[in-house]
Write an enzyme that holds these catalytic residues in place. Sequence first.
Site, PDB file in Angstrom:
ATOM      1  N   LYS A   1       0.834  -1.216   0.000  1.00 49.16           N
ATOM      2  CA  LYS A   1       0.000   0.000   0.000  1.00 49.16           C
ATOM      3  C   LYS A   1       0.864   1.261   0.000  1.00 49.16           C
ATOM      4  CE  LYS A   1      -2.293  -1.014   3.826  1.00 49.16           C
ATOM      5  NZ  LYS A   1      -1.676  -2.291   4.243  1.00 49.16           N
TER       6      LYS A   1
ATOM      7  N   ARG B   1      -9.736   0.642   9.099  1.00 51.92           N
ATOM      8  CA  ARG B   1      -9.346  -0.723   9.451  1.00 51.92           C
ATOM      9  C   ARG B   1     -10.443  -1.444  10.227  1.00 51.92           C
ATOM     10  NH1 ARG B   1      -3.413   0.338   9.313  1.00 51.92           N
ATOM     11  NH2 ARG B   1      -2.242  -1.565   9.682  1.00 51.92           N
TER      12      ARG B   1
ATOM     13  N   ARG C   1      11.403  -5.896   4.780  1.00 46.47           N
ATOM     14  CA  ARG C   1      11.256  -4.459   5.066  1.00 46.47           C
ATOM     15  C   ARG C   1      11.845  -4.124   6.434  1.00 46.47           C
ATOM     16  NH1 ARG C   1       5.160  -2.250   5.027  1.00 46.47           N
ATOM     17  NH2 ARG C   1       5.070  -3.231   7.054  1.00 46.47           N
TER      18      ARG C   1
ATOM     19  N   ARG D   1      11.220  -0.330  12.015  1.00 44.19           N
ATOM     20  CA  ARG D   1       9.929  -0.489  12.684  1.00 44.19           C
ATOM     21  C   ARG D   1       9.968  -1.729  13.565  1.00 44.19           C
ATOM     22  NH1 ARG D   1       4.916   0.113   8.562  1.00 44.19           N
ATOM     23  NH2 ARG D   1       3.992  -1.049  10.290  1.00 44.19           N
TER      24      ARG D   1
ATOM     25  N   ARG E   1      -0.347  -9.104  13.583  1.00 44.28           N
ATOM     26  CA  ARG E   1      -0.902  -8.086  12.686  1.00 44.28           C
ATOM     27  C   ARG E   1      -1.714  -8.721  11.564  1.00 44.28           C
ATOM     28  NH1 ARG E   1       4.392  -5.505  11.336  1.00 44.28           N
ATOM     29  NH2 ARG E   1       3.362  -4.104   9.886  1.00 44.28           N
TER      30      ARG E   1
HETATM   31  P1  AMP Z   1       0.608   0.480   9.317  1.00 47.65           P
HETATM   32  O1  AMP Z   1       1.794   1.345   9.061  1.00 47.65           O
HETATM   33  O2  AMP Z   1      -0.592   0.876   8.515  1.00 47.65           O
HETATM   34  O3  AMP Z   1       0.933  -0.984   9.191  1.00 47.65           O
HETATM   35  O4  AMP Z   1       0.188   0.719  10.840  1.00 47.65           O
HETATM   36  C1  AMP Z   1       1.085   0.425  11.915  1.00 47.65           C
HETATM   37  C2  AMP Z   1       0.292   0.276  13.205  1.00 47.65           C
HETATM   38  O5  AMP Z   1      -0.379   1.512  13.497  1.00 47.65           O
HETATM   39  C3  AMP Z   1      -0.819  -0.771  13.181  1.00 47.65           C
HETATM   40  O6  AMP Z   1      -0.334  -2.082  13.452  1.00 47.65           O
HETATM   41  C4  AMP Z   1      -1.751  -0.239  14.272  1.00 47.65           C
HETATM   42  O7  AMP Z   1      -1.229  -0.522  15.561  1.00 47.65           O
HETATM   43  C5  AMP Z   1      -1.662   1.268  14.068  1.00 47.65           C
HETATM   44  N1  AMP Z   1      -2.698   1.738  13.107  1.00 47.65           N
HETATM   45  C6  AMP Z   1      -2.481   2.299  11.889  1.00 47.65           C
HETATM   46  N2  AMP Z   1      -3.633   2.606  11.284  1.00 47.65           N
HETATM   47  C7  AMP Z   1      -4.620   2.213  12.123  1.00 47.65           C
HETATM   48  C8  AMP Z   1      -6.038   2.247  12.054  1.00 47.65           C
HETATM   49  N3  AMP Z   1      -6.685   2.718  10.969  1.00 47.65           N
HETATM   50  N4  AMP Z   1      -6.734   1.758  13.115  1.00 47.65           N
HETATM   51  C9  AMP Z   1      -6.107   1.273  14.192  1.00 47.65           C
HETATM   52  N5  AMP Z   1      -4.768   1.202  14.322  1.00 47.65           N
HETATM   53  C10 AMP Z   1      -4.020   1.667  13.301  1.00 47.65           C
END
Ligand code: AMP
Length: 190
Positions: free
Chosen positions: A14, A89, A128, A134, A146
């Site tokens: 994404k 999400r 990654r 991260r 996740r």
């Molecule tokens: P991402 O970079 O999108 O993989 O997000 C990293 C982490 O941020 C996720 O594993 C969640 O803990 C938190 N996070 C990001 N976006 C959301 C969302 N829309 N709702 C809830 N938690 C989020």
Amino acid sequence: MRNIVLFGPPGAGKGTQSEKLIEKYGLTHLSTGDLFRKHLGEGTELGTLAKKYMDEGHLVPDQVVISMVEDKISNSKHCEGFIFDGFPRTTAQAEALDRMLKNHGMAISGMIALDVPQEILKERIKERGKTSNRADDQNEEKINTRIKVYLDETLPVANYYEEQGKFKKINGVGEIDEIFKEISVTIDSY
Ligand code: AMP
């Protein structure tokens, strides 16, 4: 104006595709994961709150995410539209997004879902993790959590858009440029 939800599990590509789409369509990127990481880096209260969920691979509570997105939408007036990446999400977030956009005279054009098998996701996230810095990319248990959270809590969001006739699935395995071309065809149809 186009407002696109770029959907898919962690590691689906994404972020990579968003970067290319922003350049081509002049859209504003709204990645909730990036916004949380920015808060974390700046040591804000919101960052500290989000960290305990992010570190475990769990979702940050809906209300916290929704308020942060509302702020970002309100402060991004006069844009060509948004690419929502990693948001919504949950179905509650999707409903809130519809309400927020409506308040600003906008609507979601469509959801584009990147389809990638689980084994490839895990390999990509681990790869990654070598450079992303991260914590949630570097531990097998967190990666598995996740993906499970995605399947249990996030996947139903696809139905939400499918019921509105706004869902399009695209193969997320292959050359980045080929995937991008396919996404572009869908976006051009909006
Ligand atoms: P991402 O970079 O999108 O993989 O997000 C990293 C982490 O941020 C996720 O594993 C969640 O803990 C938190 N996070 C990001 N976006 C959301 C969302 N829309 N709702 C809830 N938690 C989020």
